[in-house]
Write a protein that holds these residues in place. Structure first.
Motif, short mmCIF file in Angstrom:
data_model
loop_
_atom_site.label_atom_id
_atom_site.label_comp_id
_atom_site.label_asym_id
_atom_site.label_seq_id
_atom_site.Cartn_x
_atom_site.Cartn_y
_atom_site.Cartn_z
N ILE A 162 27.70 73.83 45.55
CA ILE A 162 28.00 72.84 46.64
C ILE A 162 29.29 72.35 46.62
O ILE A 162 29.65 72.19 45.57
N THR A 163 30.02 71.85 47.62
CA THR A 163 31.10 71.41 47.67
C THR A 163 31.04 70.18 49.06
O THR A 163 30.51 70.51 50.04
N THR A 164 31.44 69.15 48.73
CA THR A 164 31.67 67.81 49.79
C THR A 164 32.71 67.18 49.40
O THR A 164 33.29 67.28 48.24
N PRO A 165 33.29 66.36 50.43
CA PRO A 165 34.38 65.52 50.12
C PRO A 165 34.16 64.24 49.10
O PRO A 165 34.96 63.37 48.65
N VAL A 166 32.70 64.20 48.78
CA VAL A 166 32.16 63.08 48.11
C VAL A 166 32.44 63.22 46.57
O VAL A 166 31.86 64.22 45.98
N PRO A 167 33.18 62.33 45.81
CA PRO A 167 33.23 62.59 44.24
C PRO A 167 31.75 62.81 43.60
O PRO A 167 30.77 61.95 44.07
N GLN A 168 31.59 63.34 42.46
CA GLN A 168 30.35 63.50 41.73
C GLN A 168 29.20 64.29 42.52
O GLN A 168 28.30 64.02 42.37
N THR A 169 29.86 65.24 43.36
CA THR A 169 28.78 66.01 44.01
C THR A 169 27.90 66.85 43.04
O THR A 169 26.91 67.15 43.14
N THR A 170 28.60 67.43 42.13
CA THR A 170 28.10 68.48 40.90
C THR A 170 27.29 67.79 40.18
O THR A 170 27.82 66.66 39.44
N ARG A 171 26.08 67.87 39.87
CA ARG A 171 25.12 67.34 39.01
C ARG A 171 24.56 68.16 37.88
O ARG A 171 24.03 67.70 37.04
N HIS A 172 24.66 69.40 37.82
CA HIS A 172 24.31 70.44 36.82
C HIS A 172 25.37 71.30 36.46
O HIS A 172 26.51 71.43 37.17
N ALA A 173 25.38 71.74 35.39
CA ALA A 173 26.57 72.74 34.78
C ALA A 173 25.98 74.14 35.44
O ALA A 173 24.83 74.83 35.02
N ILE A 174 26.75 74.67 36.33
CA ILE A 174 26.23 75.77 37.26
C ILE A 174 27.09 77.08 36.62
O ILE A 174 28.27 76.86 36.42
N ARG A 175 26.21 78.05 36.43
CA ARG A 175 26.86 79.17 35.97
C ARG A 175 27.23 80.24 37.03
O ARG A 175 26.43 80.53 37.75
#
Length: 297
Positions: free
Chosen positions: A35-48
């Motif tokens: 997922i992508t958003t303009p909000v920093p720290q959107t990614t919370r998991h290590a996505i493969r």
């Protein structure tokens, strides 16, 4: 397939928050797995994300942005990002060309240098820079460390992304595929559904409670109508006052979140979807280790 000529390996995508790591992964794969958003720290998991061609397979790990943490969740996200460096064959270090190279990039470059993993430097968002503006940004990136290559790209527009993939392929060791040839991520369906809902909620709550939002899929299966998948998911917030913000007047905001999420979920599961979203309170979950564990962080 001639396995002797096949190359495979693991490549971590690393950078500060909001430099475009997830956008880059999606551009490489040609589909949305992060997922992508303009909000920093959107990614919370290590996505493969898994990119497979006739002669190579790259397993990309999209990591949370490394930052100065303010909560236990922030500390855990940093641990996830740094832990993703273990056992990788290559690191793509992404910086924001538009925002400029800063102290956070320099700190991260020091962390990467200690890992001893080969590096490719990526200057992202060059579509927002003039040709002359790219040169000092590229020079600033080059000063951060010893890079095998430095590539200016626009992940949003897909510019130079194919070149970057070619450069990564050239540096992979020979070996058989690490994953089946026909998959693009190892994330399970429930996790991907939860992330889609969280993305839409974060966009809707951009100015208010985005980092206080977590999502879990409680149940998914055949609905009451033939051919329809019923999905029940909970959106968690930290304070009671946030529930009303997420729900909105007469449920308008929650309905907007569901309307935005449903088409992507239907494309993922391959059927029409009945989506039931509930907003629940989990006080100060970002700071409570047991609550973080229960939410999968």
């Amino acid at each position: 397939m001639d396995e002797a000529a096949f190359r495979s390996g693991i490549c971590a995508i690393v950078g500060r928050p909001n430099v475009g790591k997830s956008t880059l992964l999606n551009a490489i794969l040609g589909e949305k797995v992060a997922i992508t958003t303009p909000v920093p720290q959107t990614t919370r998991h290590a996505i493969r994300g898994i990119h497979t061609t006739a002669d190579a397979q790259i397993v990309f790990i999209d990591t949370p942005g490394i930052h100065k943490p303010r909560t236990l969740l922030g500390s855990r996200l940093n641990d996830v990002a740094q832990g993703a460096l273990d056992g990788v064959d290559l690191v793509v270090f992404v910086v924001d060309g538009d925002g400029g190279v800063g102290r956070g990039d320099a700190y991260l470059a020091e962390v990467l240098a200690e890992s001893g993993v080969p590096l490719i430097g990526v200057l992202n968002k060059v579509d927002r820079l003039s040709r002359n503006g790219q040169l000092p940004a590229l020079a600033a990136l080059a000063e951060l460390g010893e890079f095998d290559e430095i590539v200016p790209i626009s992940a949003r527009r897909g510019e130079q992304v194919e070149l970057l993939v070619d450069l990564i392929n050239q540096r992979l060791p020979e070996g058989p595929p690490l994953y089946p040839l026909d998959i693009t991520t190892d994330s399970d369906q429930a996790q991907r559904i939860a992330e889609i809902v969280r993305e839409k909620a974060m966009v809707a709550m951009r100015e208010e409670v985005p980092h206080s939002i977590a999502v879990l899929v409680d149940e998914a299966g055949p609905g009451r109508t033939d051919g329809v998948t019923a999905i029940f998911a909970s959106i968690y917030v930290e304070r009671d006052s946030q529930k009303g913000i997420v729900i909105g007047r007469q449920g308008a905001v929650l309905a907007r979140i569901g309307t935005a999420a449903r088409p992507e979920i239907e494309a993922l599961v391959g059927t029409p979807v009945y989506l039931d979203l509930r907003v629940k309170l989990m006080k100060e979950w970002q700071r409570d280790p047991k609550k973080l564990d229960s939410l999968g962080y």
